[in-house]
Scaffold this motif. Structure first.
Motif, PDB file in Angstrom:
ATOM      1  N   TRP A 299       0.822  -1.211   0.000  1.00  0.00           N
ATOM      2  CA  TRP A 299       0.000   0.000   0.000  1.00  0.00           C
ATOM      3  C   TRP A 299       0.857   1.263   0.000  1.00  0.00           C
ATOM      4  CZ3 TRP A 299      -4.697  -0.247  -1.635  1.00  0.00           C
ATOM      5  CH2 TRP A 299      -5.389  -1.459  -1.509  1.00  0.00           C
TER       6      TRP A 299
ATOM      7  N   TYR B 283       0.416   4.101  -2.847  1.00  0.00           N
ATOM      8  CA  TYR B 283       0.031   5.503  -2.653  1.00  0.00           C
ATOM      9  C   TYR B 283       1.140   6.472  -3.079  1.00  0.00           C
ATOM     10  CZ  TYR B 283      -4.260   3.968  -0.448  1.00  0.00           C
ATOM     11  OH  TYR B 283      -5.487   3.397  -0.225  1.00  0.00           O
TER      12      TYR B 283
ATOM     13  N   TRP C 145     -12.868   3.249  -2.821  1.00  0.00           N
ATOM     14  CA  TRP C 145     -13.145   1.855  -3.161  1.00  0.00           C
ATOM     15  C   TRP C 145     -14.636   1.574  -2.945  1.00  0.00           C
ATOM     16  CZ3 TRP C 145      -9.593  -2.290  -4.346  1.00  0.00           C
ATOM     17  CH2 TRP C 145      -8.274  -1.851  -4.526  1.00  0.00           C
TER      18      TRP C 145
ATOM     19  N   GLY D  87      -8.234   2.059   7.858  1.00  0.00           N
ATOM     20  CA  GLY D  87      -7.658   1.844   6.521  1.00  0.00           C
ATOM     21  C   GLY D  87      -8.297   2.787   5.517  1.00  0.00           C
ATOM     22  N   ASN D  88      -8.199   4.079   5.788  1.00  0.00           N
ATOM     23  CA  ASN D  88      -8.908   5.053   4.943  1.00  0.00           C
ATOM     24  C   ASN D  88      -8.264   5.276   3.581  1.00  0.00           C
ATOM     25  OD1 ASN D  88     -11.089   7.232   4.910  1.00  0.00           O
ATOM     26  ND2 ASN D  88      -9.262   8.301   4.192  1.00  0.00           N
ATOM     27  N   GLY D  89      -6.942   5.073   3.500  1.00  0.00           N
ATOM     28  CA  GLY D  89      -6.263   5.342   2.229  1.00  0.00           C
ATOM     29  C   GLY D  89      -6.464   6.783   1.810  1.00  0.00           C
TER      30      GLY D  89
ATOM     31  N   SER E 184      -9.365   7.773   0.466  1.00  0.00           N
ATOM     32  CA  SER E 184     -10.813   7.904   0.271  1.00  0.00           C
ATOM     33  C   SER E 184     -11.290   9.267   0.782  1.00  0.00           C
ATOM     34  CB  SER E 184     -11.543   6.798   1.037  1.00  0.00           C
ATOM     35  OG  SER E 184     -12.895   7.162   1.241  1.00  0.00           O
TER      36      SER E 184
ATOM     37  N   ASP F   9      -4.468   4.833   8.589  1.00  0.00           N
ATOM     38  CA  ASP F   9      -4.010   3.991   7.478  1.00  0.00           C
ATOM     39  C   ASP F   9      -2.569   3.572   7.737  1.00  0.00           C
ATOM     40  OD1 ASP F   9      -5.274   3.331   4.532  1.00  0.00           O
ATOM     41  OD2 ASP F   9      -3.084   3.196   4.564  1.00  0.00           O
ATOM     42  N   ILE F  10      -2.217   2.416   7.209  1.00  0.00           N
ATOM     43  CA  ILE F  10      -0.853   1.922   7.406  1.00  0.00           C
ATOM     44  C   ILE F  10       0.141   2.662   6.517  1.00  0.00           C
ATOM     45  CG2 ILE F  10      -0.883   0.069   5.669  1.00  0.00           C
ATOM     46  CD1 ILE F  10       0.388  -1.556   8.225  1.00  0.00           C
TER      47      ILE F  10
ATOM     48  N   ASP G 178      -1.065   0.686  12.189  1.00  0.00           N
ATOM     49  CA  ASP G 178      -1.525  -0.632  11.769  1.00  0.00           C
ATOM     50  C   ASP G 178      -2.855  -0.925  12.472  1.00  0.00           C
ATOM     51  OD1 ASP G 178      -1.952  -3.301  11.231  1.00  0.00           O
ATOM     52  OD2 ASP G 178       0.145  -3.880  11.517  1.00  0.00           O
ATOM     53  N   CYS G 179      -3.904  -1.078  11.697  1.00  0.00           N
ATOM     54  CA  CYS G 179      -5.236  -1.327  12.278  1.00  0.00           C
ATOM     55  C   CYS G 179      -5.299  -2.658  13.030  1.00  0.00           C
ATOM     56  CB  CYS G 179      -6.300  -1.354  11.187  1.00  0.00           C
ATOM     57  SG  CYS G 179      -6.650   0.266  10.536  1.00  0.00           S
TER      58      CYS G 179
ATOM     59  N   LYS H  78     -14.110   0.249   5.129  1.00  0.00           N
ATOM     60  CA  LYS H  78     -14.581   0.141   3.738  1.00  0.00           C
ATOM     61  C   LYS H  78     -13.480  -0.542   2.940  1.00  0.00           C
ATOM     62  CE  LYS H  78     -15.622   3.949   1.356  1.00  0.00           C
ATOM     63  NZ  LYS H  78     -14.784   3.943   0.132  1.00  0.00           N
ATOM     64  N   SER H  79     -13.651  -1.838   2.775  1.00  0.00           N
ATOM     65  CA  SER H  79     -12.765  -2.656   1.949  1.00  0.00           C
ATOM     66  C   SER H  79     -11.362  -2.876   2.536  1.00  0.00           C
ATOM     67  CB  SER H  79     -12.659  -2.081   0.525  1.00  0.00           C
ATOM     68  OG  SER H  79     -12.459  -3.122  -0.401  1.00  0.00           O
TER      69      SER H  79
HETATM   70  C1  LIG Z   1      -8.910  -1.500  -0.526  1.00  0.00           C
HETATM   71  S1  LIG Z   1      -8.184  -0.100   0.215  1.00  0.00           S
HETATM   72  C2  LIG Z   1      -9.597   0.765   0.841  1.00  0.00           C
HETATM   73  C3  LIG Z   1      -9.286   2.224   1.078  1.00  0.00           C
HETATM   74  C4  LIG Z   1     -10.474   3.046   1.587  1.00  0.00           C
HETATM   75  N1  LIG Z   1     -11.021   2.501   2.814  1.00  0.00           N
HETATM   76  C5  LIG Z   1     -11.561   3.144   0.561  1.00  0.00           C
HETATM   77  O1  LIG Z   1     -12.639   2.613   0.800  1.00  0.00           O
HETATM   78  O2  LIG Z   1     -11.363   3.767  -0.472  1.00  0.00           O
HETATM   79  C6  LIG Z   1      -7.495  -0.817   1.689  1.00  0.00           C
HETATM   80  C7  LIG Z   1      -6.820   0.199   2.581  1.00  0.00           C
HETATM   81  O3  LIG Z   1      -6.404  -0.450   3.769  1.00  0.00           O
HETATM   82  C8  LIG Z   1      -5.137   0.043   4.129  1.00  0.00           C
HETATM   83  N2  LIG Z   1      -4.485  -0.978   4.964  1.00  0.00           N
HETATM   84  C9  LIG Z   1      -4.050  -2.203   4.585  1.00  0.00           C
HETATM   85  N3  LIG Z   1      -3.523  -2.859   5.620  1.00  0.00           N
HETATM   86  C10 LIG Z   1      -3.637  -2.027   6.688  1.00  0.00           C
HETATM   87  C11 LIG Z   1      -3.274  -2.126   8.054  1.00  0.00           C
HETATM   88  N4  LIG Z   1      -2.694  -3.248   8.548  1.00  0.00           N
HETATM   89  N5  LIG Z   1      -3.537  -1.099   8.866  1.00  0.00           N
HETATM   90  C12 LIG Z   1      -4.106   0.042   8.380  1.00  0.00           C
HETATM   91  N6  LIG Z   1      -4.464   0.197   7.096  1.00  0.00           N
HETATM   92  C13 LIG Z   1      -4.244  -0.820   6.263  1.00  0.00           C
HETATM   93  C14 LIG Z   1      -4.439   0.301   2.822  1.00  0.00           C
HETATM   94  O4  LIG Z   1      -3.353   1.177   2.924  1.00  0.00           O
HETATM   95  C15 LIG Z   1      -5.585   0.840   1.984  1.00  0.00           C
HETATM   96  O5  LIG Z   1      -5.668   2.228   2.098  1.00  0.00           O
END
Ligand SMILES: C[S@@+](CC[C@H](N)C(=O)[O-])C[C@H]1O[C@@H](n2cnc3c(N)ncnc32)[C@H](O)[C@@H]1O
Length: 251
Positions: A19, A23, A36, A63-65, A67, A85-86, A110-111, A128-129
């Protein structure tokens, strides 16, 4: 990821390093935001009633990325939000982009291990995803259980964890219904487009025989997490068998 993927090699959606790279590249290519599955327009109908339409409701995004959901909710009046977000690249980008929306907190973490967030805290927790990403992890059982354990821990009693997924309910529900989590599933539906929406609330003690005290997520986690953790660590790529851990009760 399980269903229907055949031999196809999937990206490492379950890995933080994937990720961060994603990004950094997105920013270099000029991608400002990306949602997403669905966005605020599609989620408003479920999220607003769960927040009691109270602008003071504290919201946590897991895990907002990049978004735009937190900023769109902010503009709709919900000022008390935290987005985790990570990926540091995603967090820094969103913090800079939302400088004017100063009350939103952007945290790189890390979530699966949210040490900076107290238990029983957020009336609304949104995934969300991000759970979907953990379905792709080589050690998906461990990743999913750690993620849900933290979501469960930080959701306030009386609050709601909302999970929006690309997977069908039958793939997600066994994990949400794990006995470790004393959720009450208030909504689980195959949703609009390719999504399913799950909304789960920590149980109150009065739902169980013998008392009117509320059930704290921590109590369940303290009692059972060490054993579950050991189990998923020993079998990190396993699926749940409904006979041992998943609660098959209908809602
Ligand atoms: C499929 S994307 C979804 C992004 C956003 N929630 C959306 O709906 O557009 C997954 C997200 O989870 C984050 N992610 C993955 N592993 C993670 C972790 N261990 N802790 C926090 N965030 C994480 C990624 O960086 C990414 O932004």
């Amino acid at each position: 990821m399980a269903e229907g993927q055949g031999e196809q090699e999937l990206p490492d959606f379950g890995e933080g390093s994937y990720w961060e790279e994603h990004y950094v590249k997105a920013a270099a290519e000029g991608e400002d935001v990306y949602d997403w599955l669905v966005g605020w327009t599609q989620l408003q109908w479920i999220l607003e009633p769960l927040m009691g339409r109270d602008p003071r409701c504290a919201v946590l995004h897991l895990g907002n990325g990049n978004s735009p959901l937190p900023e769109e909710m902010f503009d709709a009046g919900y000022k008390d939000q935290t987005a985790v977000d990570i990926s540091e690249a995603a967090t820094l980008h969103m913090a800079a982009r939302n400088r004017q929306r100063a009350s939103i907190r952007w945290i790189t973490a890390d979530c699966r291990n949210l040490i900076q967030i107290p238990s029983d805290h957020y009336p609304l927790v949104v995934d969300k995803s991000t759970l979907d990403a953990f379905f792709c992890n080589d050690q998906h059982a461990l990743a999913i259980m750690e993620f849900l354990k933290e979501a469960y821990r930080v959701t306030a009693t009386g609050g709601t964890f909302v999970s929006v997924s690309m997977h069908r309910p039958k793939a997600v529900l066994p994990w949400l219904r794990h006995r470790l989590f004393r959720w009450r599933m208030i909504r689980a539906r195959g949703g609009r487009g390719a999504t399913s929406t799950f909304a789960a609330q920590p149980h109150w003690e009065e739902d169980f025989p013998g008392g009117n005290k509320r059930c704290k997520a921590d109590e369940s986690l303290e009692a059972h997490w060490p054993r579950i953790f050991q189990q998923v660590t020993l079998h990190p790529d396993s699926d749940l068998s409904s006979s041992d851990e998943s609660d098959s009760e209908e809602d």
